[in-house]
Design an enzyme around this catalytic site. Structure first.
Site, PDB file in Angstrom:
ATOM      1  N   GLU A  61      -8.515   4.760  11.711  1.00  0.00           N
ATOM      2  CA  GLU A  61      -7.519   4.816  12.774  1.00  0.00           C
ATOM      3  C   GLU A  61      -7.604   6.187  13.422  1.00  0.00           C
ATOM      4  O   GLU A  61      -8.152   7.123  12.841  1.00  0.00           O
ATOM      5  CB  GLU A  61      -6.114   4.548  12.226  1.00  0.00           C
ATOM      6  CG  GLU A  61      -5.695   5.455  11.077  1.00  0.00           C
ATOM      7  CD  GLU A  61      -4.351   5.046  10.477  1.00  0.00           C
ATOM      8  OE1 GLU A  61      -3.334   5.227  11.167  1.00  0.00           O
ATOM      9  OE2 GLU A  61      -4.345   4.565   9.321  1.00  0.00           O
TER      10      GLU A  61
ATOM     11  N   ASP B 194       0.871  -1.179   0.000  1.00  0.00           N
ATOM     12  CA  ASP B 194       0.000   0.000   0.000  1.00  0.00           C
ATOM     13  C   ASP B 194       0.902   1.220   0.000  1.00  0.00           C
ATOM     14  O   ASP B 194       1.935   1.247   0.661  1.00  0.00           O
ATOM     15  CB  ASP B 194      -0.983  -0.003   1.170  1.00  0.00           C
ATOM     16  CG  ASP B 194      -0.321   0.048   2.531  1.00  0.00           C
ATOM     17  OD1 ASP B 194      -0.254   1.138   3.125  1.00  0.00           O
ATOM     18  OD2 ASP B 194       0.121  -1.014   3.011  1.00  0.00           O
TER      19      ASP B 194
END
Length: 264
Positions: free
Chosen positions: A150, A63
């Site tokens: 997050e 990623d």
């Protein structure tokens, strides 16, 4: 006991050497190559895995965000990378300046790729869904979209809403984005955020960050499809460190997963 632990670590490192968004790249020395099915991939800051390591997994991916700079995608694919999740957007007004270039280049290299959105808690899920849709192509053959959940360190958005609000707004985002792209988004999350918000109660496919130990130790009982196992990965074709991820199944499982989860 300390001597035994050091001895085991040394043996593992020797074996690996022989067999062989979200932060700026650090670089580093002392690289160890993971071996197994992807001998060209490495880690510049390896450690001892206590509950199971990621290196035996057959399918690995990356990623990325703007911090990776120029990428040689053909070299990345040749190194054994099977998928890429690319940062597209944050909140309701920020887009990654390299997203569209990475999207085109990864597609040209025939690497399955998907886009992820970094969720902020100062905008509604609906606002963020519209922003993501505005910036990410609806394209046949793309991986499912991802919502990155997050706790943020943003000075402009320091909110930490209660779990019920977090899950409500995330679900709104997932419903809108899922309907538009024809695939329900995957949830990416971290150990503390998962725990604080009891994300295991959500109906979702999970991509879990666990760089200190196996997900079975950090997320007991939680099923997952992707495991982000290091932020200090080494991949030919990318300068500096990069996040590395493992898919939960075999290559045959991966082929079946792609059949059901690619956008159509």
């Amino acid at each position: 006991m300390k001597f035994i632990a050091k001895l085991i670590m040394a043996m593992m490192l020797v074996t690996m050497v022989v067999s062989c968004g979200r932060t700026p790249p650090r670089g580093g020395g002392g690289a160890v190559y993971v071996g197994g099915n992807t001998p060209q991939l490495g880690d510049s800051d390896p450690h001892l895995w206590r509950s199971g390591h990621p290196y035996g997994h057959q399918v690995h991916g990356i990623d990325i965000s703007r911090w990776q700079g120029d990428i040689n995608w053909d070299q990345v694919r040749g190194a054994g990378i099977s998928f890429a999740f690319i940062k597209a957007t944050e909140g309701g007004d920020h887009s990654d300046p390299n997203f569209l270039r990475y999207w085109r280049e990864a597609g040209a290299a025939r690497i399955p790729r998907g886009a992820y959105h970094y969720f902020y808690f100062c905008r509604t899920g609906a606002e963020q869904a519209r922003w993501f849709i505005r910036n990410v192509p609806r394209e046949r053959g793309a991986l499912p979209p991802v919502i990155d959940l997050e706790w943020t360190n943003s000075r402009t958005c320091p909110r930490r809403p209660p779990a019920a609000e977090v899950k409500r707004e995330a679900e709104i985002f997932m419903q809108i984005v899922g309907q538009y792209y024809g695939q329900r988004p995957i949830i990416y999350t971290t150990v503390d955020f998962y725990r604080d918000n009891q994300l295991g109660t959500m109906q979702a496919e999970f991509w879990l960050r666990s760089v200190a130990d196996h997900p079975r130790a950090r997320y007991p009982g939680q099923r997952w499809s992707f495991w982000q196992y290091t932020g200090t990965g080494i991949v030919p074709g990318i300068r500096g460190d990069v996040d590395l991820n493992a898919f939960a199944g075999t290559k045959a499982d991966w082929a079946r997963w792609l059949q059901t989860r690619l956008s159509r």
